[in-house]
Design a protein around this motif. Structure first.
Motif, PDB file in Angstrom:
ATOM      1  N   ASP A  52     -21.713  52.786  43.293  1.00 52.03           N
ATOM      2  CA  ASP A  52     -20.592  52.946  44.223  1.00 52.03           C
ATOM      3  C   ASP A  52     -19.708  54.162  43.940  1.00 52.03           C
ATOM      4  O   ASP A  52     -18.690  54.348  44.600  1.00 52.03           O
ATOM      5  N   GLY A  53     -20.068  54.965  42.948  1.00 48.80           N
ATOM      6  CA  GLY A  53     -19.301  56.172  42.655  1.00 48.80           C
ATOM      7  C   GLY A  53     -17.998  55.931  41.912  1.00 48.80           C
ATOM      8  O   GLY A  53     -17.231  56.864  41.693  1.00 48.80           O
ATOM      9  N   SER A  54     -17.741  54.690  41.518  1.00 47.90           N
ATOM     10  CA  SER A  54     -16.508  54.417  40.774  1.00 47.90           C
ATOM     11  C   SER A  54     -16.638  54.948  39.348  1.00 47.90           C
ATOM     12  O   SER A  54     -17.739  55.123  38.829  1.00 47.90           O
ATOM     13  N   ASP A  55     -15.508  55.230  38.743  1.00 51.78           N
ATOM     14  CA  ASP A  55     -15.500  55.757  37.385  1.00 51.78           C
ATOM     15  C   ASP A  55     -15.203  54.665  36.379  1.00 51.78           C
ATOM     16  O   ASP A  55     -14.440  53.739  36.648  1.00 51.78           O
ATOM     17  N   ARG A  56     -15.813  54.799  35.224  1.00 53.92           N
ATOM     18  CA  ARG A  56     -15.536  53.947  34.068  1.00 53.92           C
ATOM     19  C   ARG A  56     -15.030  54.867  32.973  1.00 53.92           C
ATOM     20  O   ARG A  56     -15.718  55.815  32.594  1.00 53.92           O
ATOM     21  N   ILE A  57     -13.840  54.599  32.464  1.00 51.31           N
ATOM     22  CA  ILE A  57     -13.193  55.481  31.501  1.00 51.31           C
ATOM     23  C   ILE A  57     -12.907  54.723  30.218  1.00 51.31           C
ATOM     24  O   ILE A  57     -12.426  53.596  30.249  1.00 51.31           O
ATOM     25  N   GLY A  58     -13.218  55.354  29.093  1.00 52.78           N
ATOM     26  CA  GLY A  58     -12.943  54.765  27.790  1.00 52.78           C
ATOM     27  C   GLY A  58     -12.233  55.767  26.899  1.00 52.78           C
ATOM     28  O   GLY A  58     -12.402  56.979  27.057  1.00 52.78           O
ATOM     29  N   ILE A  59     -11.428  55.269  25.988  1.00 52.67           N
ATOM     30  CA  ILE A  59     -10.727  56.126  25.040  1.00 52.67           C
ATOM     31  C   ILE A  59     -10.772  55.473  23.664  1.00 52.67           C
ATOM     32  O   ILE A  59     -10.694  54.246  23.549  1.00 52.67           O
ATOM     33  N   ALA A  60     -10.952  56.300  22.641  1.00 48.55           N
ATOM     34  CA  ALA A  60     -10.996  55.773  21.274  1.00 48.55           C
ATOM     35  C   ALA A  60     -10.634  56.878  20.290  1.00 48.55           C
ATOM     36  O   ALA A  60     -10.790  58.068  20.577  1.00 48.55           O
ATOM     37  N   GLN A  61     -10.161  56.446  19.134  1.00 45.55           N
ATOM     38  CA  GLN A  61      -9.838  57.364  18.046  1.00 45.55           C
ATOM     39  C   GLN A  61     -10.383  56.777  16.760  1.00 45.55           C
ATOM     40  O   GLN A  61     -10.146  55.609  16.441  1.00 45.55           O
ATOM     41  N   ALA A  62     -11.162  57.564  16.031  1.00 43.89           N
ATOM     42  CA  ALA A  62     -11.748  57.137  14.768  1.00 43.89           C
ATOM     43  C   ALA A  62     -11.621  58.291  13.768  1.00 43.89           C
ATOM     44  O   ALA A  62     -10.984  59.302  14.060  1.00 43.89           O
TER      45      ALA A  62
END
Length: 89
Positions: A52-62
Motif C-alpha cells: 500500500d506504499g505506507s512507510d514503516r519507520i524505526g529508530i534506535a541507538q546502540a
C-alpha cells in the motif's frame, strides 16, 4: 536510498536474517540515516510497503552504527512481524 556503509549494511543484513528465518518482508528499504542533532547519533530506518506504499519507520541507538541500524530495522518492522506467523525455513 539514502544512507551509508555500515548503516545500510546493518539494515540489509537484518532483513536477510529475518528472511532466512522464514519471515516474509513485503517492504523495501527507503533510507537509513543518522540523526546528527542528538547525542550518540541514533539511526532512523525507513521501509516502504509493497502493498500500500505506507512507510514503516524505526529508530534506535546502540554502541555502534551497525548495531543501531539493525535495531532500528527491527523497530521499523516489529509491528508487522509480531502478527506474522513464524515459518520454518
Amino acid at each position: 536510498m539514502s544512507g551509508s556503509g555500515p548503516l545500510i549494511g546493518g539494515a540489509e543484513a537484518t532483513v536477510a536474517a529475518l528472511r532466512d528465518l522464514g519471515y516474509e518482508i513485503p517492504c523495501y528499504l527507503m533510507a537509513v540515516n543518522n540523526v546528527h542533532t542528538s547525542t550518540g547519533w541514533p539511526v532512523i530506518v525507513t521501509f516502504r510497503s509493497l502493498a500500500d506504499g505506507s512507510d514503516r519507520i524505526g529508530i534506535a541507538q546502540a554502541e555502534g552504527e551497525l548495531e543501531s541500524a539493525a535495531k532500528a530495522t527491527l523497530d521499523a518492522l516489529n509491528r508487522y512481524l509480531s502478527v506474522q506467523t513464524h515459518l520454518e525455513p
